[in-house]
Design a protein around this motif. Structure first.
Motif, PDB file in Angstrom:
ATOM      1  N   GLN A 263      64.004  13.483  -6.607  1.00  0.00           N
ATOM      2  CA  GLN A 263      64.316  14.913  -6.566  1.00  0.00           C
ATOM      3  C   GLN A 263      64.902  15.393  -7.886  1.00  0.00           C
ATOM      4  O   GLN A 263      64.683  16.538  -8.286  1.00  0.00           O
TER       5      GLN A 263
ATOM      6  N   MET B 269      63.485  18.366 -10.243  1.00  0.00           N
ATOM      7  CA  MET B 269      64.311  19.401 -10.862  1.00  0.00           C
ATOM      8  C   MET B 269      63.991  19.522 -12.351  1.00  0.00           C
ATOM      9  O   MET B 269      63.810  20.638 -12.867  1.00  0.00           O
TER      10      MET B 269
ATOM     11  N   VAL C 195      61.306  22.383 -11.401  1.00  0.00           N
ATOM     12  CA  VAL C 195      62.211  23.443 -10.954  1.00  0.00           C
ATOM     13  C   VAL C 195      62.889  24.148 -12.126  1.00  0.00           C
ATOM     14  O   VAL C 195      62.881  25.386 -12.207  1.00  0.00           O
TER      15      VAL C 195
ATOM     16  N   ASP D 137      71.039  28.712  -9.049  1.00  0.00           N
ATOM     17  CA  ASP D 137      69.614  28.531  -9.290  1.00  0.00           C
ATOM     18  C   ASP D 137      69.061  27.333  -8.520  1.00  0.00           C
ATOM     19  O   ASP D 137      67.903  27.341  -8.106  1.00  0.00           O
ATOM     20  N   VAL D 138      69.898  26.326  -8.338  1.00  0.00           N
ATOM     21  CA  VAL D 138      69.492  25.101  -7.646  1.00  0.00           C
ATOM     22  C   VAL D 138      70.646  24.631  -6.767  1.00  0.00           C
ATOM     23  O   VAL D 138      71.795  24.594  -7.221  1.00  0.00           O
TER      24      VAL D 138
ATOM     25  N   TYR E  60      66.205  27.452  -5.715  1.00  0.00           N
ATOM     26  CA  TYR E  60      65.609  26.286  -5.052  1.00  0.00           C
ATOM     27  C   TYR E  60      66.648  25.459  -4.304  1.00  0.00           C
ATOM     28  O   TYR E  60      67.758  25.244  -4.790  1.00  0.00           O
TER      29      TYR E  60
ATOM     30  N   PHE F  37      67.172  21.692  -2.366  1.00  0.00           N
ATOM     31  CA  PHE F  37      66.730  20.341  -2.080  1.00  0.00           C
ATOM     32  C   PHE F  37      67.459  19.832  -0.838  1.00  0.00           C
ATOM     33  O   PHE F  37      68.690  19.874  -0.783  1.00  0.00           O
TER      34      PHE F  37
ATOM     35  N   SER G 187      57.877  24.739  -1.004  1.00  0.00           N
ATOM     36  CA  SER G 187      57.045  24.586  -2.197  1.00  0.00           C
ATOM     37  C   SER G 187      56.764  23.103  -2.387  1.00  0.00           C
ATOM     38  O   SER G 187      57.682  22.301  -2.525  1.00  0.00           O
TER      39      SER G 187
ATOM     40  N   VAL H 196      60.338  21.129  -1.914  1.00  0.00           N
ATOM     41  CA  VAL H 196      61.583  21.824  -2.200  1.00  0.00           C
ATOM     42  C   VAL H 196      61.475  23.190  -1.552  1.00  0.00           C
ATOM     43  O   VAL H 196      60.366  23.719  -1.359  1.00  0.00           O
ATOM     44  N   TYR H 197      62.601  23.775  -1.172  1.00  0.00           N
ATOM     45  CA  TYR H 197      62.599  25.050  -0.465  1.00  0.00           C
ATOM     46  C   TYR H 197      63.125  26.145  -1.381  1.00  0.00           C
ATOM     47  O   TYR H 197      64.096  25.951  -2.104  1.00  0.00           O
ATOM     48  N   GLN H 198      62.469  27.306  -1.334  1.00  0.00           N
ATOM     49  CA  GLN H 198      62.791  28.383  -2.265  1.00  0.00           C
ATOM     50  C   GLN H 198      63.181  29.646  -1.512  1.00  0.00           C
ATOM     51  O   GLN H 198      62.561  30.020  -0.519  1.00  0.00           O
TER      52      GLN H 198
END
Length: 288
Positions: free
Chosen positions: A89, A93, A97, A222-223, A254, A256, A273, A280-282
């Motif tokens: 993951q 990123m 990402v 952002d993440v 995003y 995770f 996505s 990964v989920y957005q």
């Protein structure tokens, strides 16, 4: 002086306790966790100086959000982690990402404000420090872009350990030796401390992801990494946590999750996505 005998919870006590703990944390214990809960509650009773579950539980409810509740949370939360865990993951990123984040934020050189990354729950700190290490070693834009890394957890004991950032060989087993030599200080007894520069770059917070009011302080990320915690929640708590995580992200940000977790089973508000490294989920762009 011998210790007092274990208290043991009756079936009614176990049910009452689980209902109380669920209301305070969103964490749901099934009867299959009975032995674990009994042992940890007994430890809390002994730590607090009470002789019976009834007297301790009455004092706990009276104090509610004080030190007794925090001690209980610290006893009942599981903190199994190590550096570079599920690092595919982190690959996602870095490779996919972050380039998408820079593009969405206006492109390199025009980005306004820092790129913000949240690790929740961060446990004893291995995850946020892993993010920092991977970015320092492998993200080509680390010298050009301001980055904020935050870690958060419900457990005050693990946050204290994360702040100290001293780790043994088990936690460091996946870290390249060259990175250990470069970013850690040998403090003896087989332990290595993350150097002060990295420690000071990671901001730590105590928060419950199910606490909507407390989570309002976490915005414009952002993440977000929220791995292997939703599996401890029931449907209602998972949905509340998902909504809080959604609100913590910028539109287009995003999320995770752990490899055994799926947002599609919890809430439709995120857009999945599929990246080469995994899903990964957005938060949808333009979403409010």
């Amino acid at each position: 002086m011998t210790s007092p005998p274990a208290t043991g919870l009756s079936d009614a006590d176990f049910t009452r306790f689980c209902e109380y703990f669920y209301k305070r944390t969103g964490i749901h214990f099934t009867p299959g966790k009975r032995y674990f809960v009994d042992k940890r509650v007994d430890t809390c009773i002994r730590n607090s100086g009470y002789d019976t579950f009834a007297s301790w539980f009455a004092a706990l409810r009276m104090a509610d959000k004080g030190e007794m509740l925090q001690d209980l949370i610290n006893q009942l939360t599981v903190n199994e982690t190590y550096f570079l865990r599920e690092d595919y993951q982190f690959d996602a990123m870095l490779s996919n990402v972050l380039p998408a984040v820079l593009k969405a934020r206006g492109g390199l050189g025009r980005i306004v404000g820092p790129v913000k990354i949240l690790s929740l729950p961060c446990s004893t700190g291995e995850e946020p420090y892993s993010i920092a290490l991977r970015m320092l070693e492998e993200w080509e834009h680390i010298e050009q872009v301001d980055v904020e890394i935050h870690g958060a957890d419900i457990d005050s004991d693990v946050l204290a350990k994360a702040a100290h950032a001293s780790y043994g060989e088990r936690s460091l087993q996946r870290v390249p030796k060259a990175w250990v030599n470069k970013y850690f200080v040998d403090v003896g007894a087989g332990r290595y401390q993350v150097d002060e520069g990295i420690r000071s770059a990671v901001t730590l917070h105590r928060v419950n992801v199910c606490d909507t009011a407390a989570m309002r302080a976490f915005r414009d990320f952002d993440v977000v990494f929220c791995r292997n915690v939703l599996i401890y929640f029931d449907e209602l708590s998972s949905r509340r946590a998902a909504e809080n995580l959604y609100s913590s992200l910028r539109p287009g940000g995003y999320l995770f999750l752990g490899h055994s977790e799926s947002m599609s089973r919890i809430s439709p508000i995120f857009t999945p996505s599929r990246l080469p490294e995994g899903i990964v989920y957005q938060r949808p762009t333009g979403a409010k």
